[in-house]
Design an enzyme around this catalytic site. Structure first.
Site, PDB file in Angstrom:
ATOM      1  N   CYS A 132       0.780  -1.229  -0.004  1.00  0.00           N
ATOM      2  CA  CYS A 132      -0.059  -0.134   0.000  1.00  0.00           C
ATOM      3  C   CYS A 132       0.822   1.359   0.180  1.00  0.00           C
ATOM      4  CB  CYS A 132      -0.999  -0.027   1.184  1.00  0.00           C
ATOM      5  SG  CYS A 132      -1.893  -1.538   1.378  1.00  0.00           S
ATOM      6  N   HIS A 272      -3.586   6.695   3.300  1.00  0.00           N
ATOM      7  CA  HIS A 272      -3.811   5.353   2.865  1.00  0.00           C
ATOM      8  C   HIS A 272      -5.296   5.214   3.152  1.00  0.00           C
ATOM      9  CE1 HIS A 272      -4.001   1.550   1.503  1.00  0.00           C
ATOM     10  NE2 HIS A 272      -3.708   0.831   2.520  1.00  0.00           N
ATOM     11  N   ASN A 302     -10.058  -0.582   0.363  1.00  0.00           N
ATOM     12  CA  ASN A 302      -8.794  -0.629   0.228  1.00  0.00           C
ATOM     13  C   ASN A 302      -8.022  -1.002  -0.897  1.00  0.00           C
ATOM     14  OD1 ASN A 302      -5.934  -0.894   0.602  1.00  0.00           O
ATOM     15  ND2 ASN A 302      -5.861  -1.791   2.705  1.00  0.00           N
TER      16      ASN A 302
HETATM   17  N1  ACO Z   1     -18.062  -9.523   9.744  1.00  0.00           N
HETATM   18  C1  ACO Z   1     -18.407  -9.934  10.794  1.00  0.00           C
HETATM   19  N2  ACO Z   1     -17.311 -10.319  11.781  1.00  0.00           N
HETATM   20  C2  ACO Z   1     -16.308 -10.103  11.622  1.00  0.00           C
HETATM   21  C3  ACO Z   1     -15.700  -9.985  10.182  1.00  0.00           C
HETATM   22  C4  ACO Z   1     -16.632  -9.343   9.202  1.00  0.00           C
HETATM   23  N3  ACO Z   1     -16.533  -9.107   7.936  1.00  0.00           N
HETATM   24  N4  ACO Z   1     -14.226  -9.845  10.122  1.00  0.00           N
HETATM   25  C5  ACO Z   1     -14.121 -10.302  11.470  1.00  0.00           C
HETATM   26  N5  ACO Z   1     -15.224 -10.407  12.328  1.00  0.00           N
HETATM   27  C6  ACO Z   1     -15.049 -10.908  13.441  1.00  0.00           C
HETATM   28  C7  ACO Z   1     -13.792 -11.623  14.077  1.00  0.00           C
HETATM   29  O1  ACO Z   1     -13.817 -12.876  13.628  1.00  0.00           O
HETATM   30  C8  ACO Z   1     -13.872 -11.395  15.456  1.00  0.00           C
HETATM   31  O2  ACO Z   1     -14.827 -12.461  15.976  1.00  0.00           O
HETATM   32  P1  ACO Z   1     -14.337 -13.188  17.415  1.00  0.00           P
HETATM   33  O3  ACO Z   1     -14.035 -11.941  18.322  1.00  0.00           O
HETATM   34  O4  ACO Z   1     -15.391 -14.130  17.644  1.00  0.00           O
HETATM   35  O5  ACO Z   1     -13.062 -13.646  17.280  1.00  0.00           O
HETATM   36  C9  ACO Z   1     -14.725 -10.045  15.674  1.00  0.00           C
HETATM   37  O6  ACO Z   1     -15.255  -9.682  14.392  1.00  0.00           O
HETATM   38  C10 ACO Z   1     -13.666  -8.896  15.908  1.00  0.00           C
HETATM   39  O7  ACO Z   1     -12.610  -8.876  15.218  1.00  0.00           O
HETATM   40  P2  ACO Z   1     -11.520  -8.001  15.537  1.00  0.00           P
HETATM   41  O8  ACO Z   1     -10.096  -8.260  14.869  1.00  0.00           O
HETATM   42  O9  ACO Z   1     -11.421  -7.707  16.946  1.00  0.00           O
HETATM   43  O10 ACO Z   1     -12.050  -6.559  14.774  1.00  0.00           O
HETATM   44  P3  ACO Z   1     -11.252  -5.219  14.583  1.00  0.00           P
HETATM   45  O11 ACO Z   1     -12.023  -3.969  15.539  1.00  0.00           O
HETATM   46  O12 ACO Z   1      -9.747  -5.178  14.991  1.00  0.00           O
HETATM   47  O13 ACO Z   1     -11.365  -4.785  13.137  1.00  0.00           O
HETATM   48  C11 ACO Z   1     -10.320  -4.838  11.036  1.00  0.00           C
HETATM   49  C12 ACO Z   1     -10.725  -5.615  12.138  1.00  0.00           C
HETATM   50  C13 ACO Z   1     -11.089  -4.001  10.372  1.00  0.00           C
HETATM   51  C14 ACO Z   1      -9.616  -5.666  10.219  1.00  0.00           C
HETATM   52  C15 ACO Z   1      -9.341  -4.022  11.869  1.00  0.00           C
HETATM   53  O14 ACO Z   1      -8.470  -4.819  12.474  1.00  0.00           O
HETATM   54  C16 ACO Z   1      -8.271  -3.353  10.619  1.00  0.00           C
HETATM   55  O15 ACO Z   1      -8.745  -2.491  10.001  1.00  0.00           O
HETATM   56  N6  ACO Z   1      -6.902  -3.549  10.699  1.00  0.00           N
HETATM   57  C17 ACO Z   1      -6.136  -3.062   9.641  1.00  0.00           C
HETATM   58  C18 ACO Z   1      -6.543  -3.764   8.230  1.00  0.00           C
HETATM   59  C19 ACO Z   1      -5.721  -2.925   7.157  1.00  0.00           C
HETATM   60  O16 ACO Z   1      -5.403  -1.815   7.026  1.00  0.00           O
HETATM   61  N7  ACO Z   1      -5.113  -3.843   6.197  1.00  0.00           N
HETATM   62  C20 ACO Z   1      -4.553  -3.347   5.025  1.00  0.00           C
HETATM   63  C21 ACO Z   1      -3.180  -2.884   5.418  1.00  0.00           C
HETATM   64  S1  ACO Z   1      -2.622  -2.325   3.665  1.00  0.00           S
HETATM   65  C22 ACO Z   1      -1.897  -3.342   2.575  1.00  0.00           C
HETATM   66  O17 ACO Z   1      -0.564  -3.360   2.683  1.00  0.00           O
HETATM   67  C23 ACO Z   1      -2.651  -4.102   2.094  1.00  0.00           C
END
Ligand code: ACO
Length: 345
Positions: A132, A272, A302
């Site tokens: 990214c 980003h 993203n």
């Molecule tokens: N729908 C419903 N529930 C979901 C989903 C979904 N799509 N995805 C995950 N969950 C669940 C998980 O399984 C978890 O359940 P559990 O507690 O029973 O295990 C629960 O939701 C909570 O998950 P968390 O990981 O605590 O959620 P969080 O608030 O951290 O949000 C997210 C997750 C959105 C992925 C966040 O961590 C994030 O945005 N991280 C950064 C991701 C990012 O920016 N990535 C790209 C980087 S750039 C690159 O180089 C590509």
């Protein structure tokens, strides 16, 4: 011009005794595929809800390329728009840099495929891979060639077909990403300072928190690697989130410091577009006003290397950035990689 008070900023290149010419972005362009996939559409294929995706990420929908549409097709379309706006012909392009983690194929480079599609037969062409963060890495590499007078016109493209490496059975990742491309023409523009500084960084110790393990020399494509789903993107979302906020803030502060300006001098911050919560946290820590932060992730999700390029294009098209404004780009991605750039538009 913006109504911000004039600010005499330091040109860090000059400070360090650099005597070359400046490098500006003459024009930008962007292209996203026509097909829109909404959160409600995703509810039908994985166990998720529009409410969860919206509240955790800010994403409402994303664009998904057609089966016969490759990353080079998206990149070429964005490039042609930028070239037309800059008044640059294909023959005038000296160098094409394509930032992508979803090349059409391992080789030849997507840059060579785009070169052929846009008819820039005189240009050298190369792909770079900083996930990214790739577009800022590409801008910084491209500007070195303009400043040193090696080239007069560099085309930098961020293009991705992330839908091709997403595991559509994994709700943790498939809701986050989309396809798209953005492009910028780099040239020397007299009387413009252009790209003032770019701070880039990387930390390979955290390479495993966001990766596509299969398909390379470590795990070449085999029946077993496909069975183990190694050719899909994998991510530890929480770790990525924490590292993203820290690294983006650090890079942005360093870039502002190098130019001897504060966030108040910035007209528009283009972060980003990964997650609204990451952007809000970065904005808070930088003490930026909400109206300084540009966001379009609700429409595209993203798009990795295309993300800031597409956002920059939209901010310009919406009149949020005018010539003379100072803008801040700040990115984060797999690698880990990160970067921030201050640009006098
Ligand atoms: N729908 C419903 N529930 C979901 C989903 C979904 N799509 N995805 C995950 N969950 C669940 C998980 O399984 C978890 O359940 P559990 O507690 O029973 O295990 C629960 O939701 C909570 O998950 P968390 O990981 O605590 O959620 P969080 O608030 O951290 O949000 C997210 C997750 C959105 C992925 C966040 O961590 C994030 O945005 N991280 C950064 C991701 C990012 O920016 N990535 C790209 C980087 S750039 C690159 O180089 C590509």
């Amino acid at each position: 011009m913006s109504d911000l008070p004039d600010k005499e900023f330091t040109n860090p290149r000059a400070e360090h005794g650099f005597m070359g010419r400046t490098c500006s972005i003459s024009a930008v362009g962007a292209y996203v595929p026509e097909r829109i996939v909404t959160n409600r559409d995703l509810e039908k294929i994985v166990d998720t809800t529009d409410e969860w995706i919206t509240s955790r990420t800010g994403i409402k929908e994303r664009r998904i390329a057609a089966d016969d549409e490759a990353t080079s097709d998206l990149g070429a379309k964005a490039a042609l728009i930028a070239m037309e706006r800059a008044g640059v012909t294909p023959e005038e392009i000296d160098f094409i840099i394509v930032a992508t983690i979803t090349p059409d194929m391992p080789f030849p480079s997507t840059a060579c495929l785009i070169q052929q599609k846009i008819g820039a037969h005189r240009a050298a062409a190369v792909d770079i891979e900083a996930a990214c963060s790739g577009f800022i890495y590409g801008l910084e590499i491209g500007q070195q060639f303009i400043m040193s007078r090696t080239y007069d016109c560099v085309l930098v493209i961020g293009a991705e077909k992330l839908s091709s490496i997403i595991d559509w059975k994994d709700r943790n990742t498939c809701v986050l990403f989309g396809d798209g491309a953005g492009a910028a023409i780099l040239q020397h523009r007299p009387q413009a300072h252009g790209l003032l500084t770019a701070c880039m960084g990387a930390d390979g110790r955290k390479a495993n928190i966001l990766a596509m393990p299969g398909g390379g020399s470590l795990h070449p494509a085999t029946e077993a690697s496909v069975h183990d789903r190694l050719h899909y993107l994998r991510m530890d979302g929480k770790e990525v989130f924490k590292n993203a906020v820290t690294a983006m803030c650090r890079a942005a502060k360093e870039a502002l410091k190098r130019c001897d300006i504060t966030v108040d001098n910035i007209k528009c911050i283009i972060p980003h577009q990964a997650n609204k919560r990451i952007i809000d946290a970065v904005g808070d820590r930088l003490k930026a006003r909400p109206d300084q932060l540009f966001m379009n992730l609700d429409k595209y999700g993203n798009t990795s290397a295309a993300s800031v390029a597409v956002a920059l294009d939209e901010a310009v098209e919406q009149g949020k950035i005018e010539r003379g404004d100072l803008i801040l780009l700040v990115v984060f991605g797999a690698g880990l990689t990160w970067g921030a750039a201050v640009i006098e538009w």
